[in-house]
Design an enzyme around this catalytic site. Structure first.
Site, PDB file in Angstrom:
ATOM      1  N   ASN A  11       3.943 -30.410 -54.475  1.00 44.24           N
ATOM      2  CA  ASN A  11       4.368 -31.836 -55.300  1.00 44.24           C
ATOM      3  C   ASN A  11       4.635 -31.272 -56.729  1.00 44.24           C
ATOM      4  O   ASN A  11       3.635 -30.592 -57.413  1.00 44.24           O
ATOM      5  CB  ASN A  11       2.896 -32.760 -55.487  1.00 44.24           C
ATOM      6  CG  ASN A  11       3.126 -33.726 -56.428  1.00 44.24           C
ATOM      7  OD1 ASN A  11       4.178 -34.117 -57.125  1.00 44.24           O
ATOM      8  ND2 ASN A  11       2.018 -34.628 -56.775  1.00 44.24           N
ATOM      9  N   LYS A  13       5.549 -32.896 -59.424  1.00 41.51           N
ATOM     10  CA  LYS A  13       4.907 -34.015 -60.483  1.00 41.51           C
ATOM     11  C   LYS A  13       6.106 -34.085 -61.397  1.00 41.51           C
ATOM     12  O   LYS A  13       7.211 -33.935 -61.099  1.00 41.51           O
ATOM     13  CB  LYS A  13       3.606 -33.316 -61.056  1.00 41.51           C
ATOM     14  CG  LYS A  13       2.684 -33.087 -60.138  1.00 41.51           C
ATOM     15  CD  LYS A  13       1.239 -33.135 -60.805  1.00 41.51           C
ATOM     16  CE  LYS A  13       0.320 -32.415 -59.745  1.00 41.51           C
ATOM     17  NZ  LYS A  13      -1.115 -32.622 -60.271  1.00 41.51           N
ATOM     18  N   HIS A  97      -0.573 -41.429 -54.925  1.00 37.36           N
ATOM     19  CA  HIS A  97      -1.412 -39.887 -55.415  1.00 37.36           C
ATOM     20  C   HIS A  97      -2.264 -40.635 -56.568  1.00 37.36           C
ATOM     21  O   HIS A  97      -2.018 -41.597 -57.241  1.00 37.36           O
ATOM     22  CB  HIS A  97      -0.143 -39.077 -56.246  1.00 37.36           C
ATOM     23  CG  HIS A  97      -0.710 -38.082 -56.637  1.00 37.36           C
ATOM     24  ND1 HIS A  97      -1.391 -37.685 -57.673  1.00 37.36           N
ATOM     25  CD2 HIS A  97      -0.468 -36.718 -56.279  1.00 37.36           C
ATOM     26  CE1 HIS A  97      -1.744 -36.700 -57.990  1.00 37.36           C
ATOM     27  NE2 HIS A  97      -1.380 -35.670 -57.100  1.00 37.36           N
ATOM     28  N   GLU A  99      -2.912 -39.787 -59.619  1.00 38.90           N
ATOM     29  CA  GLU A  99      -2.189 -39.985 -60.888  1.00 38.90           C
ATOM     30  C   GLU A  99      -1.370 -41.496 -60.944  1.00 38.90           C
ATOM     31  O   GLU A  99      -1.478 -41.948 -61.924  1.00 38.90           O
ATOM     32  CB  GLU A  99      -1.271 -38.823 -61.305  1.00 38.90           C
ATOM     33  CG  GLU A  99      -1.979 -37.426 -61.495  1.00 38.90           C
ATOM     34  CD  GLU A  99      -1.415 -36.075 -61.512  1.00 38.90           C
ATOM     35  OE1 GLU A  99      -0.101 -36.188 -61.027  1.00 38.90           O
ATOM     36  OE2 GLU A  99      -2.055 -35.174 -60.983  1.00 38.90           O
ATOM     37  N   GLU A 169      -7.250 -35.693 -51.247  1.00 39.63           N
ATOM     38  CA  GLU A 169      -7.118 -35.193 -52.419  1.00 39.63           C
ATOM     39  C   GLU A 169      -8.273 -35.761 -53.496  1.00 39.63           C
ATOM     40  O   GLU A 169      -8.202 -36.899 -54.374  1.00 39.63           O
ATOM     41  CB  GLU A 169      -6.135 -35.458 -53.142  1.00 39.63           C
ATOM     42  CG  GLU A 169      -4.705 -34.891 -52.631  1.00 39.63           C
ATOM     43  CD  GLU A 169      -3.551 -34.768 -53.310  1.00 39.63           C
ATOM     44  OE1 GLU A 169      -3.175 -33.471 -53.362  1.00 39.63           O
ATOM     45  OE2 GLU A 169      -3.238 -35.593 -54.104  1.00 39.63           O
ATOM     46  N   GLY A 175      -5.957 -30.206 -60.110  1.00 36.30           N
ATOM     47  CA  GLY A 175      -5.242 -29.509 -61.390  1.00 36.30           C
ATOM     48  C   GLY A 175      -6.716 -29.181 -62.249  1.00 36.30           C
ATOM     49  O   GLY A 175      -6.669 -28.704 -63.394  1.00 36.30           O
ATOM     50  N   SER A 215      -6.271 -28.107 -56.023  1.00 37.15           N
ATOM     51  CA  SER A 215      -6.271 -26.624 -56.785  1.00 37.15           C
ATOM     52  C   SER A 215      -6.292 -25.651 -55.613  1.00 37.15           C
ATOM     53  O   SER A 215      -7.052 -24.709 -55.460  1.00 37.15           O
ATOM     54  CB  SER A 215      -7.525 -26.396 -57.286  1.00 37.15           C
ATOM     55  OG  SER A 215      -7.548 -27.189 -58.535  1.00 37.15           O
TER      56      SER A 215
HETATM   57  C1  PEP Z   1      -1.512 -32.486 -56.397  1.00 36.34           C
HETATM   58  O1  PEP Z   1      -1.052 -32.890 -57.600  1.00 36.34           O
HETATM   59  O2  PEP Z   1      -1.588 -33.288 -55.481  1.00 36.34           O
HETATM   60  C2  PEP Z   1      -2.402 -31.419 -56.489  1.00 36.34           C
HETATM   61  C3  PEP Z   1      -3.120 -31.425 -55.447  1.00 36.34           C
HETATM   62  O3  PEP Z   1      -2.549 -30.758 -57.547  1.00 36.34           O
HETATM   63  P1  PEP Z   1      -3.053 -29.291 -57.899  1.00 36.34           P
HETATM   64  O4  PEP Z   1      -2.836 -28.441 -56.618  1.00 36.34           O
HETATM   65  O5  PEP Z   1      -2.394 -28.743 -59.119  1.00 36.34           O
HETATM   66  O6  PEP Z   1      -4.697 -29.477 -57.969  1.00 36.34           O
END
Ligand code: PEP
Length: 251
Positions: A11, A13, A97, A99, A169, A175, A215
């Site tokens: 992703n 973003k 997601h 976000e 997630e 992040g 992460s």
């Molecule tokens: C994501 O945005 O779906 C995500 C898992 O981000 P990160 O790997 O940076 O934690």
């Protein structure tokens, strides 16, 4: 014996201009040319979908979008429809997601509309679910996930032509550099698989890929992929650099 082809999804973003996206995708194509038995997806911003689609055309990499609107066309300024994504070369779309839920008012109801529109138009939706740190501390993880999955997938029809992917997630791991422990991940993934079985039956539960996201990095991916109910990863930060994303793909 059940077998699900692992999916490693990136992703991007709101990162990368068109030129940067083309450059990263071209480097990734070369880095993963030896890969077999792993599905790969990248989700650049909408503005780069069409150009990236050209770059990955003859590779093993599939294309995904980061969101979708449920109408086919109309006076919906700023929105992108399922036929637009398909004509840009997408096979997948990330939906719900955290976000989107946190900053853009996404709810389980709008997630459900997007999931159904994506699925009926032939895209594979990736439904993102996950609890916040407070919800985990308050022991609400499973009730939160139960609601997100039940409402997100309400009245969805799944069969051999219509599949979905679920991405667990935990919001506190996105992040942040904090990864859920193996026990936490396996516990949730097996709960999600049971939910799929209860709602869609055994065949769909066995065939549906459940990804972990939060992460994921080259140095923790193999321990996550070793878990029985982890069928891949949704990767944010570490998917932006083709070299680190390729290491994750080569878990
Ligand atoms: C994501 O945005 O779906 C995500 C898992 O981000 P990160 O790997 O940076 O934690």
């Amino acid at each position: 014996m059940e077998y699900r082809i692992p999916l490693i999804a990136g992703n991007w973003k709101m990162y990368k201009t068109c030129n940067e996206a083309v450059d990263a995708a071209s480097r990734l194509v070369k880095l993963v040319s030896d890969i077999d038995g792993v599905d790969i997806m990248i989700a650049p911003p909408f503005t780069s979908l069409a150009v990236v689609s050209e770059v990955i055309r003859d590779s093993r990499i599939d294309l995904g979008a980061q969101n979708i609107f449920w109408e086919k066309e109309g006076a919906f300024t700023g929105e992108i429809s399922p036929p637009m994504l398909i004509s840009s070369g997408c096979q997948y779309v990330i939906i719900g997601h955290s976000e989107r839920r946190q900053y853009f008012g996404e709810t389980d109801e709008t997630v459900n509309k997007r999931i159904k529109a994506a699925s009926t138009s032939g895209l594979i939706p990736i439904l993102c679910v996950g609890e916040t740190e407070t919800q985990r501390d308050d022991k609400k993880t499973f009730s939160v996930l139960d609601k997100q999955v039940k409402k997100g997938l309400e009245s969805l029809i799944l069969d051999e032509h219509h599949s979905i992917v679920i991405a667990y997630e935990p919001v506190w791991a996105i992040g942040t550099g904090k990864t859920a422990t193996q026990d936490q991940v396996q516990e949730v993934h097996s709960f999600l698989r049971d939910m799929l079985e209860n709602n869609f039956g055994n065949m769909i539960a066995k065939a549906t890929r459940i990804l972990y996201g939060g992460s994921v990095k080259p140095d923790n991916v193999s321990e996550l992929m070793a878990l029985p109910d982890v069928d891949g990863a949704l990767v944010g930060g570490a998917s932006l650099q083709p070299e680190s994303f390729s290491k994750i793909i080569h878990f």
